[in-house]
Design a protein around this motif. Structure first.
Motif, PDB file in Angstrom:
ATOM      1  N   GLY A   1       0.780  -1.228   0.000  1.00 16.99           N
ATOM      2  CA  GLY A   1       0.000   0.000   0.000  1.00 16.99           C
ATOM      3  C   GLY A   1       0.809   1.274   0.000  1.00 16.99           C
TER       4      GLY A   1
ATOM      5  N   GLN B   1     -14.264   0.403 -13.543  1.00 18.36           N
ATOM      6  CA  GLN B   1     -13.527   0.772 -12.349  1.00 18.36           C
ATOM      7  C   GLN B   1     -12.731  -0.387 -11.764  1.00 18.36           C
ATOM      8  N   LYS B   2     -12.986  -1.579 -12.237  1.00 16.08           N
ATOM      9  CA  LYS B   2     -12.350  -2.766 -11.672  1.00 16.08           C
ATOM     10  C   LYS B   2     -10.824  -2.706 -11.782  1.00 16.08           C
ATOM     11  N   HIS B   3     -10.338  -2.201 -12.888  1.00 13.22           N
ATOM     12  CA  HIS B   3      -8.897  -2.190 -13.108  1.00 13.22           C
ATOM     13  C   HIS B   3      -8.262  -0.841 -12.814  1.00 13.22           C
ATOM     14  N   SER B   4      -9.063   0.133 -12.443  1.00 17.22           N
ATOM     15  CA  SER B   4      -8.494   1.442 -12.156  1.00 17.22           C
ATOM     16  C   SER B   4      -8.080   1.507 -10.693  1.00 17.22           C
ATOM     17  N   SER B   5      -7.047   2.247 -10.451  1.00 16.50           N
ATOM     18  CA  SER B   5      -6.622   2.453  -9.073  1.00 16.50           C
ATOM     19  C   SER B   5      -6.240   3.914  -8.909  1.00 16.50           C
TER      20      SER B   5
ATOM     21  N   SER C   1      -3.817   6.398  -6.688  1.00 18.91           N
ATOM     22  CA  SER C   1      -2.702   6.477  -5.756  1.00 18.91           C
ATOM     23  C   SER C   1      -2.245   7.923  -5.658  1.00 18.91           C
TER      24      SER C   1
END
Length: 172
Positions: free
Chosen positions: A71, A145-149, A151
């Motif tokens: 994380g 949205q499943k593959h977006s992150s 940070s």
């Protein structure tokens, strides 16, 4: 007093490098850690060394699990350890609380900015309705949205949280 000046310098340099390069440099954090140990050892002997060491371990311990889970970066962990070595366990703990609050606010703003504000609110209300009716929880995932992150450089939150602690102190 010297420890506070060094802390402020470390925080400012770390803020700049984390924003520009997404890195908190070892050449900044490691000398700060060593200075904290050496300063408190020479000023207060073994008790000073233990004061700095306990702060170092608390700072390290607060972020090591998020680091191990992927994380955050090691620089964030070393920065928190440096804060502990320079200022002690109690100070780094309260800085962490401010940091967590600020980091959460930054994350919420970024999520709202990236995904819009309406969908997270609808999702939250939908989940709250499920919790209230005891039907369990449900994960609502959008294929886009499943593959977006999302940070962000967490060093920013660490720096702001530590400055908040310098200005306002702990929660006592």
């Amino acid at each position: 007093m010297v420890s506070i000046i060094i802390l402020i310098l470390v925080l400012l340099i770390s803020l700049i490098t984390d924003i520009k390069k997404r890195k908190i440099l070892n050449i900044v954090t490691l000398p700060a850690i060593l200075y904290g140990f050496a300063y408190y050892l020479t000023e207060n002997g073994i008790n000073g060394f233990l004061f700095s060491g306990k702060g170092f371990l608390v700072g390290l311990g607060l972020l090591v699990i998020p680091y191990l889970l992927g994380g955050m970066g090691a620089g964030d962990v070393k920065l928190m350890a440096a804060i502990g070595a320079l200022m002690g366990a109690s100070f780094v703990f309260y800085s962490f609380i401010y940091t967590a609050i600020i980091g959460g606010i930054i994350a919420l703003v970024l999520i709202a900015k990236k995904r819009g504000i309406i969908n997270p609110i609808k999702s939250l209300l939908f989940n709250l309705t499920f919790f209230r009716s005891n039907l369990g929880s449900m994960i609502i995932a959008d294929k886009e949205q499943k593959h977006s992150s999302i940070s962000f450089p967490y060093g920013v939150a660490i720096v702001l949280g530590t400055f908040c602690n310098l200005v306002w102190g702990g929660f006592q």
